[in-house]
Scaffold this active site. Sequence first.
Site, short mmCIF file in Angstrom:
data_model
loop_
_atom_site.label_atom_id
_atom_site.label_comp_id
_atom_site.label_asym_id
_atom_site.label_seq_id
_atom_site.Cartn_x
_atom_site.Cartn_y
_atom_site.Cartn_z
N GLU A 145 53.45 76.11 -92.78
CA GLU A 145 54.91 76.25 -92.78
C GLU A 145 55.53 75.73 -94.07
O GLU A 145 56.74 75.54 -94.14
CB GLU A 145 55.54 75.51 -91.58
N HIS A 169 59.21 69.46 -88.58
CA HIS A 169 59.02 70.49 -87.55
C HIS A 169 58.15 69.91 -86.44
O HIS A 169 57.09 69.36 -86.71
CB HIS A 169 58.34 71.71 -88.18
N HIS A 171 56.91 70.40 -82.03
CA HIS A 171 56.83 71.24 -80.83
C HIS A 171 57.37 70.43 -79.65
O HIS A 171 56.61 69.81 -78.92
CB HIS A 171 55.39 71.69 -80.60
N GLU A 199 76.22 61.06 -76.68
CA GLU A 199 76.02 60.78 -78.10
C GLU A 199 75.80 62.05 -78.93
O GLU A 199 75.92 62.01 -80.16
CB GLU A 199 74.80 59.87 -78.29
N HIS A 240 58.94 78.08 -79.65
CA HIS A 240 58.05 77.44 -80.63
C HIS A 240 58.39 75.96 -80.86
O HIS A 240 57.52 75.11 -80.71
CB HIS A 240 58.10 78.23 -81.96
#
Length: 303
Positions: A145, A169, A171, A199, A240
């Site tokens: 990525e 990133h 999952h 919040e 994803h």
Amino acid sequence: PAGRARRRRLVCRGDTVRKRSFKQKRVTAMGILDVKIVRDYIRMCTDGWEQGWHERNGGNLTYRMRPEEVEQCRPYFRTAGEWVSMGVTGKNLAGEYFLTTGSGKYFRNVALDPAHNIGIVEIDSAGGAWRIVWGLEDGAKPTSEFPSHFMNHSVRAAATEGVYRVIYHAHTPNLIAMTYVLPLTARDFTRALWQSATECPVVFPGGVGVVPWMVPGGADIAIATSELMKQYDAAVWAHHGLFCSGPDFDTTFGLMHTIEKAAQIWVLAQSAGQGKICQTISDDNLRAIAGEFGVTLNEAFLD
Ligand code: 13P
Ligand code: ZN
């Protein structure tokens, strides 16, 4: 007396030698893993693993290094590898250095063996290719990525005058679950998340973007995500995971944590109520929070 003086000299010399060799040992024992930014980066990888966001090789983390951090690490650089084209270009990041996780590498293993699981890459003068200068040993490569991370860095750095340095990133399971249930729009996700914990509007007043399902790892998803990152600090990848950006590790990890926790509350409330919600935080409540905390909510997401 002559013998005693000689003995004293020897002892003194012995002490000096011992001191010097102790000092020398401390100098040679210093390594890149003693550099604070590298330590902090590794800690964030471990924190993400402990949250359950990084099964197998899932997720990736990149950090755009400050010039002084590059200099602290430079003594440990090796002869640079070959330039590798990214398929995307970010002219404003030409010549920058990034810490990155390796493709196919497990967050779980980063702290145990940093040199094989993470690395430092340099960007070429055109902003279109990387080469490895430290780590990623034995043929490892930056995360698949990296094009997405790089394009996100490019737009976030431009939008914040260089203040943003982290792209993360993960999952995140509850947020991924939401992408099967809610329409894939920024408005639907932002409202659901804002309403899930008081919040939230304070932590991400701009809301979150949503990328529809796309093949991961290439230039297309990189460009689609970076378009959203012009506006948002976070972008959901349908079915994803999540991309978050920020100025430092704490803020970026905190954003990921806050969004995933809100998603967990949303999933719990939907499940417990079997889809029936009796009450929620109203739009007027959201405006009141924003007023009290001095943040500007994205009005496009309020009724
Ligand atoms: P990498 O192992 O290449 O970083 O890929 C993991 C991932 O999460 C892909 O989206
Ligand atoms: Zn992923």
